[in-house]
Design a protein around this motif. Structure first.
Motif, PDB file in Angstrom:
ATOM      1  N   PHE A 120       0.020 -60.439  45.387  1.00 49.14           N
ATOM      2  CA  PHE A 120      -1.228 -60.713  44.814  1.00 49.14           C
ATOM      3  C   PHE A 120      -1.249 -61.361  43.609  1.00 49.14           C
ATOM      4  O   PHE A 120      -1.899 -60.112  42.978  1.00 49.14           O
ATOM      5  N   THR A 121      -1.587 -62.485  43.379  1.00 49.67           N
ATOM      6  CA  THR A 121      -2.174 -62.491  41.933  1.00 49.67           C
ATOM      7  C   THR A 121      -3.134 -63.414  41.667  1.00 49.67           C
ATOM      8  O   THR A 121      -2.749 -64.429  42.374  1.00 49.67           O
ATOM      9  N   VAL A 122      -3.556 -63.616  40.721  1.00 48.01           N
ATOM     10  CA  VAL A 122      -4.796 -64.399  39.971  1.00 48.01           C
ATOM     11  C   VAL A 122      -4.255 -65.886  39.181  1.00 48.01           C
ATOM     12  O   VAL A 122      -3.251 -64.972  38.067  1.00 48.01           O
ATOM     13  N   SER A 123      -3.356 -66.798  39.514  1.00 45.74           N
ATOM     14  CA  SER A 123      -2.800 -67.065  38.163  1.00 45.74           C
ATOM     15  C   SER A 123      -3.622 -68.443  37.569  1.00 45.74           C
ATOM     16  O   SER A 123      -4.447 -68.923  38.737  1.00 45.74           O
ATOM     17  N   ALA A 124      -3.711 -68.729  36.350  1.00 48.39           N
ATOM     18  CA  ALA A 124      -4.094 -69.445  35.778  1.00 48.39           C
ATOM     19  C   ALA A 124      -3.283 -69.751  34.492  1.00 48.39           C
ATOM     20  O   ALA A 124      -2.565 -70.111  33.908  1.00 48.39           O
TER      21      ALA A 124
ATOM     22  N   ALA B 182      -1.534 -53.368  39.237  1.00 50.58           N
ATOM     23  CA  ALA B 182      -2.771 -53.821  39.367  1.00 50.58           C
ATOM     24  C   ALA B 182      -3.690 -54.049  38.340  1.00 50.58           C
ATOM     25  O   ALA B 182      -3.564 -52.935  37.508  1.00 50.58           O
ATOM     26  N   GLY B 183      -4.641 -54.791  38.021  1.00 45.59           N
ATOM     27  CA  GLY B 183      -5.235 -55.453  36.451  1.00 45.59           C
ATOM     28  C   GLY B 183      -4.409 -55.320  36.056  1.00 45.59           C
ATOM     29  O   GLY B 183      -5.407 -55.685  34.741  1.00 45.59           O
ATOM     30  N   ARG B 184      -4.136 -55.679  35.886  1.00 49.44           N
ATOM     31  CA  ARG B 184      -2.760 -56.015  34.182  1.00 49.44           C
ATOM     32  C   ARG B 184      -2.933 -57.806  34.580  1.00 49.44           C
ATOM     33  O   ARG B 184      -2.147 -57.966  35.276  1.00 49.44           O
ATOM     34  N   MET B 185      -3.003 -58.307  32.911  1.00 50.85           N
ATOM     35  CA  MET B 185      -2.847 -59.318  32.848  1.00 50.85           C
ATOM     36  C   MET B 185      -1.346 -59.686  32.045  1.00 50.85           C
ATOM     37  O   MET B 185      -1.718 -59.159  30.752  1.00 50.85           O
ATOM     38  N   LEU B 186      -0.625 -60.986  32.124  1.00 45.92           N
ATOM     39  CA  LEU B 186       0.969 -60.762  31.404  1.00 45.92           C
ATOM     40  C   LEU B 186       0.359 -62.998  31.184  1.00 45.92           C
ATOM     41  O   LEU B 186      -0.198 -63.459  31.886  1.00 45.92           O
ATOM     42  N   ALA B 187       0.059 -62.712  30.030  1.00 45.25           N
ATOM     43  CA  ALA B 187      -0.153 -63.982  29.537  1.00 45.25           C
ATOM     44  C   ALA B 187       0.996 -64.628  28.352  1.00 45.25           C
ATOM     45  O   ALA B 187       1.866 -63.302  27.727  1.00 45.25           O
TER      46      ALA B 187
ATOM     47  N   TYR C 144       0.918 -77.431  30.597  1.00 48.93           N
ATOM     48  CA  TYR C 144      -0.081 -76.438  29.806  1.00 48.93           C
ATOM     49  C   TYR C 144       0.508 -75.648  28.839  1.00 48.93           C
ATOM     50  O   TYR C 144       2.254 -75.474  28.206  1.00 48.93           O
ATOM     51  N   ASP C 145      -0.999 -75.003  27.636  1.00 48.91           N
ATOM     52  CA  ASP C 145      -0.119 -74.355  26.228  1.00 48.91           C
ATOM     53  C   ASP C 145       0.241 -73.017  26.894  1.00 48.91           C
ATOM     54  O   ASP C 145       1.066 -72.124  26.140  1.00 48.91           O
ATOM     55  N   ILE C 146      -0.737 -72.147  28.343  1.00 56.00           N
ATOM     56  CA  ILE C 146      -0.770 -71.194  27.926  1.00 56.00           C
ATOM     57  C   ILE C 146      -0.565 -70.471  29.640  1.00 56.00           C
ATOM     58  O   ILE C 146      -1.675 -71.557  30.510  1.00 56.00           O
ATOM     59  N   SER C 147       0.253 -69.857  29.849  1.00 61.69           N
ATOM     60  CA  SER C 147      -0.155 -69.137  31.265  1.00 61.69           C
ATOM     61  C   SER C 147      -0.463 -67.825  31.392  1.00 61.69           C
ATOM     62  O   SER C 147      -0.478 -67.212  30.438  1.00 61.69           O
ATOM     63  N   ALA C 148      -0.804 -67.326  32.770  1.00 59.41           N
ATOM     64  CA  ALA C 148      -1.900 -66.466  32.773  1.00 59.41           C
ATOM     65  C   ALA C 148      -1.401 -66.016  34.330  1.00 59.41           C
ATOM     66  O   ALA C 148      -2.237 -67.228  34.697  1.00 59.41           O
ATOM     67  N   LEU C 149      -0.999 -64.641  34.087  1.00 57.54           N
ATOM     68  CA  LEU C 149      -1.412 -63.871  35.741  1.00 57.54           C
ATOM     69  C   LEU C 149      -2.097 -62.591  35.275  1.00 57.54           C
ATOM     70  O   LEU C 149      -2.070 -61.879  35.202  1.00 57.54           O
ATOM     71  N   LEU C 150      -2.762 -62.746  37.112  1.00 56.47           N
ATOM     72  CA  LEU C 150      -3.327 -60.750  36.841  1.00 56.47           C
ATOM     73  C   LEU C 150      -2.725 -60.628  37.720  1.00 56.47           C
ATOM     74  O   LEU C 150      -2.876 -61.121  39.734  1.00 56.47           O
TER      75      LEU C 150
END
Length: 72
Positions: free
Chosen positions: A62-66, A37-42, A2-8
């Motif tokens: 809880f997070t949404v990971s991509a 809450a609502g912060r995205m870390l990429a 993967y090139d980019i990781s992101a967490l919401l």
């Protein structure tokens, strides 16, 4: 690969849970990011950004990971 990781973040540290801070493991020290809450870390997913999540003390985190890959 993967090139980019992101967490919401869906919750806030100190409100919804205790512990669970995100840490970039830099050679000189760990750089901590407190979940809000609502912060995205990429960030780029290579060895330049070694990271971990610190242990939880209480509650649920809880997070949404991509993960993203570049195509050429």
């Amino acid at each position: 690969h993967y090139d980019i990781s992101a967490l919401l973040y869906l919750g806030t540290a100190g409100v919804d849970f205790e512990g669970g801070l995100f840490a970039f493991n830099d050679p000189d020290c760990d750089r901590l990011v407190a979940p809000v809450a609502g912060r995205m870390l990429a960030f780029s997913s290579g060895f330049e950004n070694l990271h971990q999540v610190r242990p939880m003390a209480e509650g649920e985190r809880f997070t949404v990971s991509a993960w993203y890959s570049r195509t050429t």
